[in-house]
Design an enzyme around this catalytic site. Structure first.
Site, PDB file in Angstrom:
ATOM      1  N   VAL A  17       5.950   2.283   0.456  1.00 45.47           N
ATOM      2  CA  VAL A  17       4.512   1.978   0.634  1.00 45.47           C
ATOM      3  C   VAL A  17       3.901   2.349  -0.635  1.00 45.47           C
ATOM      4  O   VAL A  17       3.122   1.584  -1.417  1.00 45.47           O
ATOM      5  CB  VAL A  17       3.729   2.722   1.772  1.00 45.47           C
ATOM      6  CG1 VAL A  17       2.153   2.575   1.487  1.00 45.47           C
ATOM      7  CG2 VAL A  17       4.197   2.351   2.871  1.00 45.47           C
ATOM      8  N   ASP A  35       6.103  12.007  -6.550  1.00 44.58           N
ATOM      9  CA  ASP A  35       7.060  12.421  -5.565  1.00 44.58           C
ATOM     10  C   ASP A  35       8.001  13.521  -5.717  1.00 44.58           C
ATOM     11  O   ASP A  35       8.219  13.753  -7.054  1.00 44.58           O
ATOM     12  CB  ASP A  35       7.940  11.142  -5.544  1.00 44.58           C
ATOM     13  CG  ASP A  35       8.812  11.071  -4.416  1.00 44.58           C
ATOM     14  OD1 ASP A  35       8.665   9.851  -3.565  1.00 44.58           O
ATOM     15  OD2 ASP A  35       9.675  11.723  -4.140  1.00 44.58           O
ATOM     16  N   ARG A  40      14.053  10.830  -7.473  1.00 42.47           N
ATOM     17  CA  ARG A  40      13.376   9.353  -7.262  1.00 42.47           C
ATOM     18  C   ARG A  40      12.503   9.330  -8.685  1.00 42.47           C
ATOM     19  O   ARG A  40      12.407   7.968  -9.203  1.00 42.47           O
ATOM     20  CB  ARG A  40      12.417   9.386  -6.158  1.00 42.47           C
ATOM     21  CG  ARG A  40      11.442   8.569  -5.884  1.00 42.47           C
ATOM     22  CD  ARG A  40      12.165   7.066  -5.557  1.00 42.47           C
ATOM     23  NE  ARG A  40      11.116   5.962  -5.050  1.00 42.47           N
ATOM     24  CZ  ARG A  40      11.370   4.793  -5.260  1.00 42.47           C
ATOM     25  NH1 ARG A  40      12.599   4.298  -5.617  1.00 42.47           N
ATOM     26  NH2 ARG A  40      10.487   3.949  -4.660  1.00 42.47           N
ATOM     27  N   THR A  86       4.639   9.127   7.931  1.00 43.02           N
ATOM     28  CA  THR A  86       4.304   9.889   9.421  1.00 43.02           C
ATOM     29  C   THR A  86       5.098   9.513  10.575  1.00 43.02           C
ATOM     30  O   THR A  86       4.907   8.569  11.090  1.00 43.02           O
ATOM     31  CB  THR A  86       2.766   9.804   9.634  1.00 43.02           C
ATOM     32  OG1 THR A  86       2.614   8.279   9.468  1.00 43.02           O
ATOM     33  CG2 THR A  86       1.815  10.368   8.495  1.00 43.02           C
ATOM     34  N   THR A 121       0.131   6.212   8.312  1.00 47.65           N
ATOM     35  CA  THR A 121      -0.242   5.779   9.926  1.00 47.65           C
ATOM     36  C   THR A 121      -0.677   6.932  10.645  1.00 47.65           C
ATOM     37  O   THR A 121       0.034   7.915  10.546  1.00 47.65           O
ATOM     38  CB  THR A 121       1.084   5.343  10.640  1.00 47.65           C
ATOM     39  OG1 THR A 121       1.282   3.958   9.884  1.00 47.65           O
ATOM     40  CG2 THR A 121       0.645   4.839  12.086  1.00 47.65           C
ATOM     41  N   CYS A 261       7.258   1.156  11.287  1.00 48.76           N
ATOM     42  CA  CYS A 261       6.123   1.290  11.761  1.00 48.76           C
ATOM     43  C   CYS A 261       6.061   0.789  13.361  1.00 48.76           C
ATOM     44  O   CYS A 261       5.579   1.232  14.047  1.00 48.76           O
ATOM     45  CB  CYS A 261       5.522  -0.103  11.247  1.00 48.76           C
ATOM     46  SG  CYS A 261       4.685   0.468   9.571  1.00 48.76           S
ATOM     47  N   ARG A 332      15.162   3.481   7.888  1.00 48.66           N
ATOM     48  CA  ARG A 332      14.349   4.486   8.733  1.00 48.66           C
ATOM     49  C   ARG A 332      14.410   3.929  10.219  1.00 48.66           C
ATOM     50  O   ARG A 332      14.120   2.634  10.546  1.00 48.66           O
ATOM     51  CB  ARG A 332      13.078   4.586   8.042  1.00 48.66           C
ATOM     52  CG  ARG A 332      13.044   5.023   7.028  1.00 48.66           C
ATOM     53  CD  ARG A 332      11.414   5.113   6.454  1.00 48.66           C
ATOM     54  NE  ARG A 332      11.144   3.698   5.915  1.00 48.66           N
ATOM     55  CZ  ARG A 332       9.978   3.374   5.294  1.00 48.66           C
ATOM     56  NH1 ARG A 332       9.064   4.208   5.344  1.00 48.66           N
ATOM     57  NH2 ARG A 332       9.882   2.239   5.005  1.00 48.66           N
TER      58      ARG A 332
END
Length: 424
Positions: A17, A35, A40, A86, A121, A261, A332
């Protein structure tokens, strides 16, 4: 209130995101992407994105974007955007740990008049109930006097090169009318598809969780229909194609429901619903169906093997695909893992092959070894993810991986129905 041309923007979290957002912002505004994973930051500084969401050319275009793993470098910013994950905890309850840590980090950096926008979220009300008190405590500033907040839900679809950040309408909101207007102006300046400003943070938060809850419930219905039609000996996909000739039939398909999600957001909404004394029956029923599809697939594969008199214990089974969806490396909440664990419990020896997956990441996330090359003939093959590479292998390429007496189960309908022994 700060003005649009004065914005210096800090983005907290550079994953699926945060990075696409940071890149778009960095094309126009001074921006710093934070980050905490040093590796990364290192890859981004040399123009590489392991999530495959942003190309090298796009990274080059973000001329005003800097990367750091040091939170103190964000102190010069006046607009902060939080894009941390989240997830759920082991009891399927919302886990806001990373959101709370990000709020604590930002709170320590806040100056008078700064704005914090959350994209992660959450359940309706979480921004003001959870995040704002942390910001107040860490900054010693008062909400809506010393600082302001906004909520603008992310709509990133990993691996989707058609629906990108800039051509998806952005929902925006702010804690005051002035903050809402500035936040809306900011997003309007980078989102070509435009924005949709709503009246409150809670409306924006609720819009986020119902987008994916609606999709989850619809897929659960189709999965339940697949369970029924399979028992009746009817091809589910043929039924759906026939029903799809009606103009208002929605084109959902059966399958595994994972990712960041769709199988997470409904639990955020149901948690809040239960907190206010309402038990959401339909939403949770859909979750139960979708959560059990991996176990159903494994059981069907075992049944097919028994019917062909294949010894289950120590049988060699190949699972093709581990990511939660096709043509992306995102692991994920992949529900493919349920199939793998169930087959292992039956005593089968399972190999997992996925050309998109980082082998070390798979080992760390799920404690499984993903093979880098297929060099065996298998008693059963499960086509779990519809990667383009698997389509390109074709019927003969996939059948060549199987023993003459074997089972091929195709979750994603990659192969013709007369080639496989079962599919959803």
């Amino acid at each position: 209130m700060i003005k649009l041309n004065e914005l210096k923007i800090g983005i907290v979290g550079l994953g699926y995101v945060g990075l696409p957002l940071a890149v778009e912002i960095g094309k126009r505004y001074f921006a710093i992407g934070l980050d905490l994973k040093a590796e990364r930051i290192a890859e981004l500084k040399v123009g590489q994105d392991s999530t495959c969401e942003v190309s090298q050319e796009e990274l080059k275009q973000a001329k005003h974007l800097n990367y750091t793993s040091n939170p103190d470098e964000l102190a010069q910013c006046n607009l902060y955007i939080v894009t941390v994950p989240t997830p759920l905890d082991s009891h399927k309850h919302p886990d806001l740990t990373l959101l709370e840590k990000a709020s604590k980090t930002i709170g320590a950096l806040l100056s008078h008049g700064n704005i914090v926008v959350y994209e992660s979220t959450v359940y309706p009300g979480a921004t003001e109930e959870v995040c704002v008190p942390i910001l107040e405590r860490e900054s010693n500033l008062k909400f809506n006097k010393g600082f302001f907040v906004g909520y603008s839900p992310e709509r990133i679809n990993p691996g989707d090169q058609t629906h990108r950040l800039t051509n998806i309408v952005k929902v925006t909101s702010g804690s005051t009318s002035a903050a809402a207007e500035l936040i809306n102006q900011f997003y309007s300046s980078i989102i070509r598809a435009g924005t949709h400003k709503v009246s409150s943070l809670q409306v924006a938060e609720a819009a986020k969780v119902i987008e994916n809850t609606q999709r989850d419930v619809n897929i659960a219905l189709i999965n339940e229909l697949a369970l029924i039609f399979n028992r009746l000996g009817i091809d589910t996909h043929e039924v759906l194609e026939a029903a799809g000739t009606k103009w208002n039939f929605l084109p959902f398909r059966p399958g595994l429901v994972g990712g960041h999600c769709i199988d997470v957001d409904p639990y955020y909404l149901t948690q809040k619903a239960e907190d206010i004394g309402y038990y959401p029956e339909m939403i949770l029923a859909g979750r139960r169906i979708n959560d059990n599809m991996g176990f159903y697939v494994a059981t069907e594969v075992i049944k097919q093997m028994v019917q062909k008199r294949i010894q289950i214990t120590e049988a060699n089974v190949l699972v093709m695909g581990l990511t939660f969806k096709e043509n992306c490396p995102d692991l994920r909440n992949t529900r493919v893992i349920d199939i793998i664990h169930e087959l292992n419990d039956y005593g089968a020896e399972v190999d997992v092959y996925d050309p998109w997956v980082n082998l070390d990441e798979a080992r760390q996330a799920y404690n499984i070894k993903v093979i880098s090359k297929i060099n065996n003939q298998y008693d059963a093959i499960v086509l779990a993810v519809a990667h383009q590479q698997f389509y390109e292998m074709g019927t003969e390429g996939i059948r060549a991986l199987a023993k003459p007496n074997s089972v091929i189960y195709d979750i994603k309908s990659i192969l013709p129905i007369d080639i496989v022994d079962g599919r959803l």
